[in-house]
Design a protein around this motif. Structure first.
Motif, PDB file in Angstrom:
ATOM      1  N   LEU A   6      14.042  10.854   2.440  1.00  0.00           N
ATOM      2  CA  LEU A   6      12.739  10.413   2.931  1.00  0.00           C
ATOM      3  C   LEU A   6      12.359   9.066   2.317  1.00  0.00           C
ATOM      4  O   LEU A   6      11.938   8.154   3.027  1.00  0.00           O
ATOM      5  CB  LEU A   6      11.661  11.460   2.641  1.00  0.00           C
ATOM      6  CG  LEU A   6      10.258  11.122   3.150  1.00  0.00           C
ATOM      7  CD1 LEU A   6      10.241  10.973   4.674  1.00  0.00           C
ATOM      8  CD2 LEU A   6       9.258  12.175   2.708  1.00  0.00           C
ATOM      9  N   ALA A   7      12.522   8.933   1.010  1.00  0.00           N
ATOM     10  CA  ALA A   7      12.131   7.695   0.339  1.00  0.00           C
ATOM     11  C   ALA A   7      12.975   6.506   0.801  1.00  0.00           C
ATOM     12  O   ALA A   7      12.444   5.417   1.049  1.00  0.00           O
ATOM     13  CB  ALA A   7      12.229   7.861  -1.171  1.00  0.00           C
ATOM     14  N   SER A   8      14.268   6.709   0.929  1.00  0.00           N
ATOM     15  CA  SER A   8      15.131   5.585   1.306  1.00  0.00           C
ATOM     16  C   SER A   8      15.024   5.246   2.787  1.00  0.00           C
ATOM     17  O   SER A   8      15.343   4.127   3.185  1.00  0.00           O
ATOM     18  CB  SER A   8      16.585   5.887   0.952  1.00  0.00           C
ATOM     19  OG  SER A   8      17.092   6.932   1.767  1.00  0.00           O
ATOM     20  N   GLY A   9      14.552   6.185   3.584  1.00  0.00           N
ATOM     21  CA  GLY A   9      14.468   5.949   5.019  1.00  0.00           C
ATOM     22  C   GLY A   9      13.074   5.659   5.524  1.00  0.00           C
ATOM     23  O   GLY A   9      12.853   5.615   6.731  1.00  0.00           O
ATOM     24  N   SER A  10      12.133   5.471   4.615  1.00  0.00           N
ATOM     25  CA  SER A  10      10.743   5.249   5.014  1.00  0.00           C
ATOM     26  C   SER A  10      10.284   3.851   4.645  1.00  0.00           C
ATOM     27  O   SER A  10      10.767   3.269   3.678  1.00  0.00           O
ATOM     28  CB  SER A  10       9.820   6.246   4.320  1.00  0.00           C
ATOM     29  OG  SER A  10      10.157   7.559   4.668  1.00  0.00           O
ATOM     30  N   ALA A  11       9.346   3.367   5.405  1.00  0.00           N
ATOM     31  CA  ALA A  11       8.721   2.077   5.106  1.00  0.00           C
ATOM     32  C   ALA A  11       7.210   2.243   5.210  1.00  0.00           C
ATOM     33  O   ALA A  11       6.708   2.778   6.212  1.00  0.00           O
ATOM     34  CB  ALA A  11       9.205   1.012   6.075  1.00  0.00           C
ATOM     35  N   ASN A  12       6.511   1.839   4.170  1.00  0.00           N
ATOM     36  CA  ASN A  12       5.050   1.840   4.188  1.00  0.00           C
ATOM     37  C   ASN A  12       4.610   0.515   4.800  1.00  0.00           C
ATOM     38  O   ASN A  12       4.892  -0.546   4.236  1.00  0.00           O
ATOM     39  CB  ASN A  12       4.487   1.988   2.774  1.00  0.00           C
ATOM     40  CG  ASN A  12       4.806   3.335   2.186  1.00  0.00           C
ATOM     41  OD1 ASN A  12       4.506   4.360   2.776  1.00  0.00           O
ATOM     42  ND2 ASN A  12       5.430   3.345   1.022  1.00  0.00           N
ATOM     43  N   LEU A  13       3.945   0.590   5.927  1.00  0.00           N
ATOM     44  CA  LEU A  13       3.526  -0.609   6.646  1.00  0.00           C
ATOM     45  C   LEU A  13       2.027  -0.599   6.861  1.00  0.00           C
ATOM     46  O   LEU A  13       1.364   0.417   6.630  1.00  0.00           O
ATOM     47  CB  LEU A  13       4.234  -0.682   8.005  1.00  0.00           C
ATOM     48  CG  LEU A  13       5.763  -0.700   7.996  1.00  0.00           C
ATOM     49  CD1 LEU A  13       6.302  -0.699   9.418  1.00  0.00           C
ATOM     50  CD2 LEU A  13       6.288  -1.892   7.232  1.00  0.00           C
ATOM     51  N   THR A  14       1.505  -1.716   7.307  1.00  0.00           N
ATOM     52  CA  THR A  14       0.098  -1.807   7.688  1.00  0.00           C
ATOM     53  C   THR A  14      -0.011  -2.578   8.993  1.00  0.00           C
ATOM     54  O   THR A  14       0.817  -3.433   9.304  1.00  0.00           O
ATOM     55  CB  THR A  14      -0.769  -2.519   6.623  1.00  0.00           C
ATOM     56  OG1 THR A  14      -0.222  -3.814   6.370  1.00  0.00           O
ATOM     57  CG2 THR A  14      -0.842  -1.728   5.330  1.00  0.00           C
ATOM     58  N   LEU A  15      -1.043  -2.233   9.745  1.00  0.00           N
ATOM     59  CA  LEU A  15      -1.365  -2.980  10.955  1.00  0.00           C
ATOM     60  C   LEU A  15      -2.262  -4.144  10.585  1.00  0.00           C
ATOM     61  O   LEU A  15      -3.145  -3.995   9.732  1.00  0.00           O
ATOM     62  CB  LEU A  15      -2.121  -2.097  11.949  1.00  0.00           C
ATOM     63  CG  LEU A  15      -1.386  -0.895  12.517  1.00  0.00           C
ATOM     64  CD1 LEU A  15      -2.325  -0.078  13.396  1.00  0.00           C
ATOM     65  CD2 LEU A  15      -0.167  -1.326  13.292  1.00  0.00           C
ATOM     66  N   ASP A  16      -2.057  -5.299  11.207  1.00  0.00           N
ATOM     67  CA  ASP A  16      -2.977  -6.396  10.971  1.00  0.00           C
ATOM     68  C   ASP A  16      -4.238  -6.193  11.815  1.00  0.00           C
ATOM     69  O   ASP A  16      -4.374  -5.184  12.520  1.00  0.00           O
ATOM     70  CB  ASP A  16      -2.303  -7.754  11.226  1.00  0.00           C
ATOM     71  CG  ASP A  16      -1.999  -8.025  12.696  1.00  0.00           C
ATOM     72  OD1 ASP A  16      -2.505  -7.319  13.592  1.00  0.00           O
ATOM     73  OD2 ASP A  16      -1.236  -8.982  12.949  1.00  0.00           O
ATOM     74  N   GLU A  17      -5.161  -7.148  11.745  1.00  0.00           N
ATOM     75  CA  GLU A  17      -6.442  -6.989  12.441  1.00  0.00           C
ATOM     76  C   GLU A  17      -6.296  -6.917  13.960  1.00  0.00           C
ATOM     77  O   GLU A  17      -7.199  -6.464  14.660  1.00  0.00           O
ATOM     78  CB  GLU A  17      -7.413  -8.117  12.057  1.00  0.00           C
ATOM     79  CG  GLU A  17      -6.934  -9.509  12.432  1.00  0.00           C
ATOM     80  CD  GLU A  17      -5.963 -10.136  11.433  1.00  0.00           C
ATOM     81  OE1 GLU A  17      -5.451 -11.224  11.738  1.00  0.00           O
ATOM     82  OE2 GLU A  17      -5.706  -9.554  10.369  1.00  0.00           O
ATOM     83  N   ASN A  18      -5.154  -7.335  14.476  1.00  0.00           N
ATOM     84  CA  ASN A  18      -4.899  -7.260  15.923  1.00  0.00           C
ATOM     85  C   ASN A  18      -4.026  -6.072  16.308  1.00  0.00           C
ATOM     86  O   ASN A  18      -3.572  -5.977  17.452  1.00  0.00           O
ATOM     87  CB  ASN A  18      -4.251  -8.559  16.408  1.00  0.00           C
ATOM     88  CG  ASN A  18      -5.186  -9.731  16.261  1.00  0.00           C
ATOM     89  OD1 ASN A  18      -6.353  -9.640  16.630  1.00  0.00           O
ATOM     90  ND2 ASN A  18      -4.701 -10.819  15.702  1.00  0.00           N
ATOM     91  N   GLY A  19      -3.747  -5.178  15.350  1.00  0.00           N
ATOM     92  CA  GLY A  19      -2.945  -3.998  15.639  1.00  0.00           C
ATOM     93  C   GLY A  19      -1.457  -4.265  15.690  1.00  0.00           C
ATOM     94  O   GLY A  19      -0.703  -3.496  16.266  1.00  0.00           O
ATOM     95  N   ARG A  20      -1.021  -5.343  15.058  1.00  0.00           N
ATOM     96  CA  ARG A  20       0.404  -5.690  15.067  1.00  0.00           C
ATOM     97  C   ARG A  20       1.060  -5.330  13.742  1.00  0.00           C
ATOM     98  O   ARG A  20       0.405  -5.273  12.703  1.00  0.00           O
ATOM     99  CB  ARG A  20       0.579  -7.194  15.301  1.00  0.00           C
ATOM    100  CG  ARG A  20       0.065  -7.663  16.633  1.00  0.00           C
ATOM    101  CD  ARG A  20       0.196  -9.151  16.754  1.00  0.00           C
ATOM    102  NE  ARG A  20      -0.577  -9.761  15.676  1.00  0.00           N
ATOM    103  CZ  ARG A  20      -0.907 -11.038  15.609  1.00  0.00           C
ATOM    104  NH1 ARG A  20      -0.528 -11.865  16.544  1.00  0.00           N
ATOM    105  NH2 ARG A  20      -1.617 -11.495  14.597  1.00  0.00           N
TER     106      ARG A  20
END
Length: 147
Positions: A68-82
């Motif tokens: 799970l740890a090696s196959g996951s990425a913590n991401l965020t959406l920018d203000e435009n949902g990208r």
């Protein structure tokens, strides 16, 4: 990202307020299907809880946690949902300029249009995957009698 999917991620982000970046987790190695599985923070915490419930220092727990740890990425959406996909994510899925978002109750998936068409039409076999992350969790919970 389409607005309905953003709303789900916002609702699943503890403490999130309008205007804040929206955090989420992409799991790229959940199974062998050529798609990305996207989870809200709250939903991935439930998955983490299932892993934490397994006995510490066992081969199964370590294998699942590592996967799970090696196959996951913590991401965020920018203000435009990208958000951006890594080269590895694009390679696994075949996503180019277009993507298909598919709701899956507690998560959603991101596919290339061709991959989604293949799985939807039955052209892509849906056989049991012994390396499916959640099958590994279920098997370990049964082995150690964890609820």
């Amino acid at each position: 990202m389409p607005a309905p999917f953003r709303r789900v991620l916002e609702a699943g982000a503890p403490g999130w307020q309008s205007g804040d970046p929206v955090p989420f987790v992409v799991v790229k190695n959940q199974d062998s299907q050529p798609c990305l599985n996207v989870y809200s923070v709250a939903e991935i915490e439930l998955i983490d809880d299932e892993i934490y419930a397994l006995p510490r220092f066992t081969e199964e727990r370590d294998r699942i946690a590592r996967r799970l740890a090696s196959g996951s990425a913590n991401l965020t959406l920018d203000e435009n949902g990208r958000f951006g996909l890594t080269a590895e994510m694009r390679e696994k899925t075949g996503i180019g300029d277009q993507a298909v978002f598919s709701g899956m109750v507690e998560r959603f998936q991101i596919w290339s249009p061709e991959g989604f068409e293949a799985v939807s039409s039955g052209a892509m076999p849906s056989e049991p995957d012994p390396e499916n992350l959640f099958e590994l969790i279920r098997a370990a919970k049964a082995k150690y009698n964890v609820q």
